[in-house]
Design an enzyme around this catalytic site. Structure first.
Site, short mmCIF file in Angstrom:
data_model
loop_
_atom_site.label_atom_id
_atom_site.label_comp_id
_atom_site.label_asym_id
_atom_site.label_seq_id
_atom_site.Cartn_x
_atom_site.Cartn_y
_atom_site.Cartn_z
NE ARG A 87 9.59 -5.42 10.66
CZ ARG A 87 9.08 -4.25 10.32
NH1 ARG A 87 7.77 -4.05 10.40
NH2 ARG A 87 9.83 -3.28 9.89
CG HIS B 75 -0.14 0.16 2.53
ND1 HIS B 75 0.58 -0.87 3.09
CD2 HIS B 75 0.05 1.22 3.36
CE1 HIS B 75 1.16 -0.46 4.19
NE2 HIS B 75 0.86 0.81 4.39
CG ASP C 131 1.80 5.02 4.81
OD1 ASP C 131 1.24 3.92 4.66
OD2 ASP C 131 2.84 5.17 5.49
#
Ligand code: GA4
Length: 337
Positions: free
Chosen positions: A275, A208, A210
């Protein structure tokens, strides 16, 4: 990590090597804030839409505290965490589901709006406090103050590099009390089993761009972030002491496409460690008309986009899937090129 000085940045390809898994590794432009060079920052935004900031002045104790508090939150039971979910526009706790249109990833997260004082906004703030996470609120408050300041500093340097007469031409949009900025804490648990190509296969967060102006990401030392560079996915080696910055769609519009919002994703391969990332999304006030800054337009240059407000763009973004090209809906079609 190789530090690129300006002439080198002009010469070399951004793919530096191939990692153990055969995946190309990105040579990320580095901006050292102890000796900032506004023109190389502009170059990084034009060529990659992505760079890493070192010597940023944010103390490791602030980031570590938030990381520890985030881990303490994510290690609670699902039932407890879900007390913070189900808010409008995906705000609150989320597990696997991203956004309202069916996207999924191997992660859980806390997504929040930022209020006019620069802290976590309601309703997430009250929900955290009510659910015994007030030390997380304190760590958030402390982190959000400094990360917003860093984002403004980066935008001031960009304004300088772009030759804008007002240093705060971009940063004031984040500093504005109506700024629509967001923050997300992501936790990507270890992969259940090695999958796909060794070390790569499970999508943590799908590709994607932002929508906002600028995003500042800090993660622990677990790899996974990739950026799309000339049509190829390249891995960004993790660096817990730096901040990774990416240009958002809104800054692409404000520079009439001179800066590119970078397409990125998180792919996971670690079967042992989690993570953890924390991302500040600096957005403008809802009423701001997103349009190219007149001073950046060459004579006779016309806008690539029809005029729209940030509120309109955000609404449109929430009607899209993660991987969609959201800005495409706002581009002015100029016929076949
Ligand atoms: C991508 C950037 C930020 O994480 C975010 C995301 C938002 C969400 O998770 O709620 C969106 C996504 C992001 C863009 C398209 C829509 C909205 C999920 C989604 C499918 C918080 C943002 O602002 O836009």
């Amino acid at each position: 990590m190789v530090v690129l000085h300006k002439p080198a940045l002009e010469r070399v390809s951004l793919i530096s090597s191939h990692g153990k898994n055969g995946q190309p590794t990105a040579r990320v432009p580095v901006v050292d804030l102890s000796k900032p060079d506004a023109s190389s920052l502009v170059k990084a935004c034009e060529e990659v839409g992505f760079f890493k900031v070192t010597n940023h002045g944010i103390s490791a104790s602030v980031t570590n505290r938030l990381e520890e508090e985030a881990m303490a939150f994510f290690s609670k039971s699902l039932r407890e965490k879900e007390l913070l979910s189900g808010q409008a526009l995906s705000v609150g706790y989320g597990n696997k589901k991203i956004g309202p249109n069916g996207d999924e990833g191997w992660l859980e997260y806390l997504l929040m709006q930022i209020n006019c004082h620069g802290g976590a906004a309601e309703p997430v703030l009250s929900l955290l406090k009510e659910n015994g996470a007030s030390s997380l609120c304190v760590a958030l408050e402390e982190y959000l103050t400094v990360v917003k300041r860093l984002a403004c500093r980066v935008l001031e340097l960009l304004a300088e590099g772009l030759g804008l007469s007002q240093r705060n031409a971009l940063s004031r949009l984040l500093a504005d009390e109506d700024s629509d900025s967001m923050f997300r804490l992501n936790h990507y648990p270890p992969c259940p089993q090695p999958c796909g190509q060794p070390g790569f296969g499970l999508t943590g967060f799908g590709e994607h761009t932002d929508p906002q102006i600028i995003s500042l990401l800090r993660s622990n030392n677990i790899n996974g972030l990739q950026i799309l560079r000339d049509g190829c996915w390249v891995s960004v080696p993790a660096d817990q002491s730096s901040f990774f910055v990416n240009v958002g769609d809104s800054l692409q519009v404000m520079t009439n496409g001179r800066f590119r919002s970078v397409r990125h994703r998180v792919l996971l391969g670690n079967t042992i460690e989690s993570r953890v990332s924390m991302i500040y999304f600096g957005g403008p006030p809802p009423k701001l008309k997103l349009a190219p800054l007149p001073v950046l337009m060459a004579e006779g240059e016309s806008s690539l986009y029809r005029e729209f407000t940030w509120a309109e763009y955000k609404k449109a973004a929430y009607a899209t899937r993660l991987a969609d090209n959201r800005l495409g809906f706002f581009e002015i079609w100029r016929g076949p090129s």
